[in-house]
Design an enzyme around this catalytic site. Structure first.
Site, short mmCIF file in Angstrom:
data_model
loop_
_atom_site.label_atom_id
_atom_site.label_comp_id
_atom_site.label_asym_id
_atom_site.label_seq_id
_atom_site.Cartn_x
_atom_site.Cartn_y
_atom_site.Cartn_z
N CYS A 26 1.00 -1.21 -0.13
CA CYS A 26 0.08 0.03 0.03
C CYS A 26 0.85 1.30 0.08
CB CYS A 26 -0.89 0.07 1.23
SG CYS A 26 -1.85 1.48 1.38
N CYS A 82 0.54 3.31 3.13
CA CYS A 82 1.21 2.47 4.15
C CYS A 82 2.57 2.92 4.32
CB CYS A 82 0.91 1.06 4.37
SG CYS A 82 -0.86 0.97 4.99
N ASP A 139 -0.58 16.97 -1.50
CA ASP A 139 -0.66 16.00 -2.62
C ASP A 139 0.18 16.20 -3.49
OD1 ASP A 139 -1.74 15.31 -5.50
OD2 ASP A 139 -3.25 14.61 -4.28
N GLY A 188 -12.82 6.65 -8.97
CA GLY A 188 -11.56 7.44 -9.23
C GLY A 188 -10.85 7.03 -7.89
N THR A 215 -7.75 5.56 -6.47
CA THR A 215 -6.57 5.08 -7.17
C THR A 215 -5.76 4.11 -6.04
OG1 THR A 215 -5.34 7.07 -7.12
CG2 THR A 215 -6.58 6.35 -9.27
N HIS A 224 -6.59 2.65 -0.06
CA HIS A 224 -6.53 3.05 1.49
C HIS A 224 -7.17 4.39 1.86
CE1 HIS A 224 -3.54 3.54 5.22
NE2 HIS A 224 -4.43 4.34 5.45
N HIS A 229 -8.83 7.87 2.13
CA HIS A 229 -8.17 9.00 2.18
C HIS A 229 -9.04 10.28 1.94
CE1 HIS A 229 -7.53 7.39 -1.83
NE2 HIS A 229 -7.27 8.75 -2.36
N HIS A 231 -9.29 13.98 0.25
CA HIS A 231 -8.59 14.98 -0.31
C HIS A 231 -9.14 16.37 0.18
CE1 HIS A 231 -6.35 12.81 -3.69
NE2 HIS A 231 -7.37 12.15 -3.39
#
Length: 113
Positions: free
Chosen positions: A4, A7, A30, A92, A94, A97, A99, A101
């Site tokens: 991952c 990770c 990002d 979307g 990708t 895990h 997350h 944004h």
């Protein structure tokens, strides 16, 4: 998870521009920003996505939103920001895990994508 990406970022195996870390979450900018402010907040526990949130692990999501509020204030986003969580390939996602944004400091159109 050994393979991952997030990770590995948490473990320090892959560099990131960290802006926050505590015992349960990690935040970093990002690498391909879509707004003047664009960072991600992720749980340290590997949760594949929003569809894997349960009664046992849901407290981390509330904590992440509190961290988002703290960071957007620190970054002077003036309560004008968007939080995006993609769940699944068609949405979307990708990196598998969970997350979040956080995008700010530009006008964000609706509907997205």
């Amino acid at each position: 998870m050994n393979d991952c990406l997030f990770c590995k970022i948490i473990a320090g195996e892959i560099p990131s521009k960290k802006i926050y870390e505590d015992e349960s979450c990690f935040a970093f900018y990002d690498i391909d920003p879509q707004a003047p402010v664009h960072f991600l907040v992720i749980p340290k526990a590997h949760i594949t996505g929003a569809n894997e949130i349960t009664a046992e692990n849901c407290a981390v999501v509330g904590h992440i939103y509190a961290v988002i509020a703290q960071l957007t204030k620190k970054l002077d986003c003036k309560d004008d920001y968007r939080v995006v969580t993609n769940c699944g390939d068609l949405a979307g996602q990708t990196v598998k895990h969970l997350h979040f944004h956080v995008l700010a400091k530009r006008s964000l159109a609706w509907p997205p994508g």
